[in-house]
Motif scaffolding. Structure first.
Motif, PDB file in Angstrom:
ATOM      1  N   GLY A   1      69.660  16.187  77.051  1.00 46.87           N
ATOM      2  CA  GLY A   1      69.868  14.812  77.565  1.00 46.87           C
ATOM      3  C   GLY A   1      68.926  13.780  77.401  1.00 46.87           C
ATOM      4  O   GLY A   1      67.937  14.127  76.546  1.00 46.87           O
ATOM      5  N   THR A   2      68.924  12.709  78.067  1.00 43.85           N
ATOM      6  CA  THR A   2      67.758  11.786  78.001  1.00 43.85           C
ATOM      7  C   THR A   2      67.334  11.587  79.352  1.00 43.85           C
ATOM      8  O   THR A   2      67.936  11.566  80.378  1.00 43.85           O
ATOM      9  N   THR A   3      65.854  11.442  79.234  1.00 46.89           N
ATOM     10  CA  THR A   3      65.271  10.961  80.468  1.00 46.89           C
ATOM     11  C   THR A   3      63.940  10.213  80.045  1.00 46.89           C
ATOM     12  O   THR A   3      63.449  10.693  78.885  1.00 46.89           O
ATOM     13  N   MET A   4      63.283   9.555  81.153  1.00 48.82           N
ATOM     14  CA  MET A   4      61.725   8.721  80.848  1.00 48.82           C
ATOM     15  C   MET A   4      61.796   8.196  79.332  1.00 48.82           C
ATOM     16  O   MET A   4      60.822   8.397  78.634  1.00 48.82           O
TER      17      MET A   4
ATOM     18  N   TYR B   1      65.548  15.369  76.499  1.00 50.87           N
ATOM     19  CA  TYR B   1      65.033  16.780  76.960  1.00 50.87           C
ATOM     20  C   TYR B   1      65.949  17.792  76.356  1.00 50.87           C
ATOM     21  O   TYR B   1      66.987  17.671  76.001  1.00 50.87           O
ATOM     22  N   MET B   2      65.372  18.967  76.551  1.00 55.61           N
ATOM     23  CA  MET B   2      66.210  20.341  76.095  1.00 55.61           C
ATOM     24  C   MET B   2      65.732  21.305  77.264  1.00 55.61           C
ATOM     25  O   MET B   2      64.820  21.588  77.433  1.00 55.61           O
ATOM     26  N   VAL B   3      66.702  22.090  77.743  1.00 59.44           N
ATOM     27  CA  VAL B   3      66.607  23.063  78.593  1.00 59.44           C
ATOM     28  C   VAL B   3      67.216  24.361  77.919  1.00 59.44           C
ATOM     29  O   VAL B   3      68.516  24.231  77.534  1.00 59.44           O
TER      30      VAL B   3
ATOM     31  N   GLY C   1      67.295  31.697  89.998  1.00 54.08           N
ATOM     32  CA  GLY C   1      67.504  33.010  89.514  1.00 54.08           C
ATOM     33  C   GLY C   1      67.133  33.232  88.045  1.00 54.08           C
ATOM     34  O   GLY C   1      67.234  34.389  87.395  1.00 54.08           O
ATOM     35  N   ALA C   2      66.879  32.099  87.050  1.00 53.60           N
ATOM     36  CA  ALA C   2      66.565  32.245  85.981  1.00 53.60           C
ATOM     37  C   ALA C   2      65.298  32.716  85.643  1.00 53.60           C
ATOM     38  O   ALA C   2      64.348  32.269  86.091  1.00 53.60           O
ATOM     39  N   GLU C   3      65.160  33.710  84.712  1.00 52.37           N
ATOM     40  CA  GLU C   3      63.746  34.448  84.300  1.00 52.37           C
ATOM     41  C   GLU C   3      63.299  33.672  83.227  1.00 52.37           C
ATOM     42  O   GLU C   3      62.026  33.701  82.832  1.00 52.37           O
ATOM     43  N   ASN C   4      64.141  33.719  82.227  1.00 56.64           N
ATOM     44  CA  ASN C   4      63.834  33.262  80.992  1.00 56.64           C
ATOM     45  C   ASN C   4      64.461  31.926  80.556  1.00 56.64           C
ATOM     46  O   ASN C   4      65.182  31.836  79.880  1.00 56.64           O
ATOM     47  N   VAL C   5      63.343  30.907  80.490  1.00 54.66           N
ATOM     48  CA  VAL C   5      63.748  29.569  80.142  1.00 54.66           C
ATOM     49  C   VAL C   5      62.858  29.048  79.179  1.00 54.66           C
ATOM     50  O   VAL C   5      61.527  29.249  79.275  1.00 54.66           O
ATOM     51  N   PHE C   6      63.129  27.753  78.877  1.00 52.94           N
ATOM     52  CA  PHE C   6      62.525  27.018  77.622  1.00 52.94           C
ATOM     53  C   PHE C   6      62.733  25.478  78.313  1.00 52.94           C
ATOM     54  O   PHE C   6      64.012  25.377  78.013  1.00 52.94           O
ATOM     55  N   VAL C   7      62.142  24.920  78.668  1.00 55.05           N
ATOM     56  CA  VAL C   7      62.102  23.409  78.866  1.00 55.05           C
ATOM     57  C   VAL C   7      61.219  22.511  78.208  1.00 55.05           C
ATOM     58  O   VAL C   7      59.990  22.830  78.281  1.00 55.05           O
ATOM     59  N   GLU C   8      61.927  21.394  77.579  1.00 57.93           N
ATOM     60  CA  GLU C   8      61.188  20.451  77.023  1.00 57.93           C
ATOM     61  C   GLU C   8      61.554  19.031  77.253  1.00 57.93           C
ATOM     62  O   GLU C   8      62.634  18.886  77.409  1.00 57.93           O
ATOM     63  N   ILE C   9      60.542  18.056  77.497  1.00 54.78           N
ATOM     64  CA  ILE C   9      60.764  16.749  77.658  1.00 54.78           C
ATOM     65  C   ILE C   9      59.988  16.051  76.557  1.00 54.78           C
ATOM     66  O   ILE C   9      58.621  16.104  76.823  1.00 54.78           O
ATOM     67  N   GLY C  10      60.546  15.301  75.631  1.00 54.09           N
ATOM     68  CA  GLY C  10      59.597  14.511  74.705  1.00 54.09           C
ATOM     69  C   GLY C  10      58.408  15.410  74.143  1.00 54.09           C
ATOM     70  O   GLY C  10      57.349  14.663  73.820  1.00 54.09           O
ATOM     71  N   GLY C  11      58.738  16.575  73.882  1.00 46.75           N
ATOM     72  CA  GLY C  11      57.698  17.314  73.179  1.00 46.75           C
ATOM     73  C   GLY C  11      56.781  18.289  74.114  1.00 46.75           C
ATOM     74  O   GLY C  11      56.088  18.836  73.767  1.00 46.75           O
ATOM     75  N   GLU C  12      56.873  17.864  75.433  1.00 47.18           N
ATOM     76  CA  GLU C  12      55.900  18.666  76.293  1.00 47.18           C
ATOM     77  C   GLU C  12      56.863  19.803  76.623  1.00 47.18           C
ATOM     78  O   GLU C  12      57.954  19.745  77.297  1.00 47.18           O
ATOM     79  N   VAL C  13      56.389  21.021  76.664  1.00 47.03           N
ATOM     80  CA  VAL C  13      57.309  22.355  76.711  1.00 47.03           C
ATOM     81  C   VAL C  13      56.617  23.191  77.786  1.00 47.03           C
ATOM     82  O   VAL C  13      55.341  23.476  77.832  1.00 47.03           O
ATOM     83  N   ARG C  14      57.485  23.884  78.616  1.00 47.85           N
ATOM     84  CA  ARG C  14      56.751  25.170  79.288  1.00 47.85           C
ATOM     85  C   ARG C  14      58.068  26.037  79.235  1.00 47.85           C
ATOM     86  O   ARG C  14      59.267  26.022  79.378  1.00 47.85           O
TER      87      ARG C  14
ATOM     88  N   ASP D   1      55.252  32.214  79.612  1.00 49.35           N
ATOM     89  CA  ASP D   1      54.863  31.911  81.045  1.00 49.35           C
ATOM     90  C   ASP D   1      53.692  30.958  80.635  1.00 49.35           C
ATOM     91  O   ASP D   1      52.725  31.024  81.373  1.00 49.35           O
ATOM     92  N   SER D   2      53.933  29.920  79.912  1.00 48.42           N
ATOM     93  CA  SER D   2      52.739  28.827  80.160  1.00 48.42           C
ATOM     94  C   SER D   2      53.260  27.435  79.542  1.00 48.42           C
ATOM     95  O   SER D   2      54.624  27.286  79.115  1.00 48.42           O
ATOM     96  N   ALA D   3      52.589  26.559  79.208  1.00 44.13           N
ATOM     97  CA  ALA D   3      53.151  25.093  78.690  1.00 44.13           C
ATOM     98  C   ALA D   3      52.195  24.716  77.764  1.00 44.13           C
ATOM     99  O   ALA D   3      51.014  25.021  77.448  1.00 44.13           O
ATOM    100  N   MET D   4      52.706  23.948  76.914  1.00 45.51           N
ATOM    101  CA  MET D   4      52.312  23.160  75.796  1.00 45.51           C
ATOM    102  C   MET D   4      52.557  21.853  75.662  1.00 45.51           C
ATOM    103  O   MET D   4      53.626  21.165  75.732  1.00 45.51           O
ATOM    104  N   ALA D   5      51.405  20.761  75.770  1.00 43.04           N
ATOM    105  CA  ALA D   5      51.811  19.463  75.430  1.00 43.04           C
ATOM    106  C   ALA D   5      50.939  18.994  74.251  1.00 43.04           C
ATOM    107  O   ALA D   5      49.933  19.483  73.998  1.00 43.04           O
TER     108      ALA D   5
END
Ligand code: ADP
Ligand code: MG
Length: 435
Positions: free
Chosen positions: A36-39, A43-45, A198-211, A243-247
């Motif tokens: 989707g789009t934001t800010m 974004y990608m989940v 309840g989701a344990e395994n996720v990848f979340v990214e907004i404009g290249g910032e990831v966790r 289990d960490s983030a990268m920007a």
């Protein structure tokens, strides 16, 4: 048994190859992806093994959460908490959400640790340089304009309170701009939302910032670190994170050019101007994305030397790419030192740093294992033939099946046929006569 063995071994090898390909495909099939789009960006989940319950409505809930972040922190939305705070010239406490207070609080911490290189009160300068919501042409501002705006800037002029959540300015025309930290915070909010579901395994990214949290059936989530200045989105390296983030912040990401000179959206609040040092990009690995995002911008402002020193002093994991003519010099601290080494090896061997290349290299272990399996099966067959002293099945036909007048075979390789061959030839010729 002799005939079954090769068939069996082919079946085992095929099954092995199929299993390898199927398991890779299986991982892909088990990922639910939402975009989707934001800010002002995308974004990608990705959720690995999302339950049906989780999948229901999750897209709507993610959008709602991102809208809530915008309603609190956007400078483009006039009704947001931050925009209303900026428009107000009151120096009293201004009530905000817990989340806005949290983000402002962390921003202040980074400002203090960087002596104001990171400063969320930089908004008026961001606007002056045409990177904010204020409508402007990309004409370069004058010295007088810069000096005037600098009077409005300074993190020391802002105070934050967590309970009850509020912020306060000590000069009426002070404004805040959370663009350097809000995306990272947005990523954290989505990770938290998914975790609550309840989701344990996720990848979340907004404009290249990831966790990320967890993994994909034991496979780590991979984050691509982009090659600065790259037109083709080529990657410097792909890095596994858990289990960490990268920007990443970079002077090449949002900039304009006047008279052959680039002006970046990263502003040094100490000079009132876009950064001019040669630091092209900064990547930070941290426990959450708000921290990674803020520090990436902070170190980007500080530049290669001061930035590296700040990373070391604050125990951060950082990768810096500094322009050296046509190439980039990498420097790193903490865990990201391994990325520096990996990309040096890659550039020495002139590998193409593209995602596709990464995908091919993923197949290399499968190919090697398959070749080894083939070699083992062939060796086993050869040993069987040698020790059994039997002809290889089928060698009684062809040349070996034709005989001279005296009954010896015409095939030099089969000059001493075993009894089994003679028997088979007799049966074959008896069969031909019966036809
Ligand atoms: P990106 O949006 O590419 O991820 P950043 O996270 O580095 O980049 O955020 C850049 C934005 O941060 C700028 O557009 C501006 O709004 C704001 N900003 C610029 N300079 C500073 C600074 N010195 N301190 C805090 N925020 C800044
Ligand atoms: Mg940032």
């Amino acid at each position: 048994m002799r005939r079954i063995f090769p068939i069996l071994s082919s079946l085992v090898i095929s099954a092995f190859m199929l299993a390898a390909v199927t398991s890779a495909q299986d991982i892909v099939d088990r990922i639910t992806a939402l975009h989707g789009t934001t800010m002002g960006t995308t974004y990608m989940v990705k959720i690995f093994d999302a339950s049906d319950l989780l999948r229901d409505n999750i897209a709507v809930d993610i959008d709602a959460e991102l809208r809530a972040v915008n309603d609190q922190m956007s400078t483009y939305l006039k009704s947001s908490e931050v925009s209303r705070f900026n428009a107000s010239d009151s120096t009293d406490w201004f009530g905000v959400s817990d989340e806005t207070a949290l983000v402002v609080d962390y921003a202040m911490e980074v400002s203090e640790k960087t002596n104001g290189a990171f400063d969320i009160t930089v908004g008026p300068l961001v606007n002056l340089w045409s990177f904010g919501p204020e409508p402007r042409s990309r004409a370069l501002p004058s010295e007088t304009e810069i000096s005037a705006r600098l009077q409005q800037v300074g993190y020391q002029n802002i105070e934050v309170r967590r309970d009850p959540a509020a912020i306060r300015k000590s000069i009426p025309n002070l404004q805040i701009d959370l663009s350097a930290i809000a995306k990272g915070h947005g990523v954290d909010r989505i990770v938290e939302l998914l975790r609550q579901r309840g989701a344990e395994n996720v990848f979340v990214e907004i404009g290249g910032e990831v966790r990320v949290t967890g993994d994909k059936a034991g496979e780590p989530w991979m984050v691509g670190i982009q090659q600065p200045d790259s037109e083709s989105n080529a990657l410097l390296v792909r890095y596994p994170i858990a289990d960490s983030a990268m920007a990443t912040s970079g002077d090449y990401r949002n900039r304009f050019q006047v008279d052959g000179k680039y002006y970046s959206h990263t502003i040094d609040p100490r000079t009132g101007r876009p950064i001019t040092h040669g630091l092209a990009s900064v990547t930070v690995l941290a426990e959450n994305c708000m921290q990674a995002d803020a520090w990436a911008t902070a170190i980007d402002v500080l530049g290669p030397e001061q930035g590296l020193a700040a990373a070391q002093a604050n125990g951060l994991d950082v990768l810096l790419a500094t322009r050296r003519g046509e190439t980039f010099e990498l420097s790193a601290t903490g865990k990201l030192r391994s990325v520096k080494k990996a990309s040096e090896v890659r550039s020495r061997t002139s590998e193409v740093n593209k995602t596709k290349a990464g995908k091919v290299s993923n197949l290399i272990p499968i190919l090697v294992i398959t070749l080894i399996a083939f070699a083992v099966v062939l060796a086993a067959m050869a040993v069987g033939v040698m020790f059994g002293r039997r002809p290889i099945s089928g060698s009684c036909g062809g040349l070996a099946g034709t005989t001279n007048d005296d009954g010896t075979t015409r095939c030099a390789l089969c000059s001493n046929p075993v009894d089994g061959c003679k028997e088979l030839r007799e049966r074959m010729s008896a069969g031909q006569k019966n036809e």
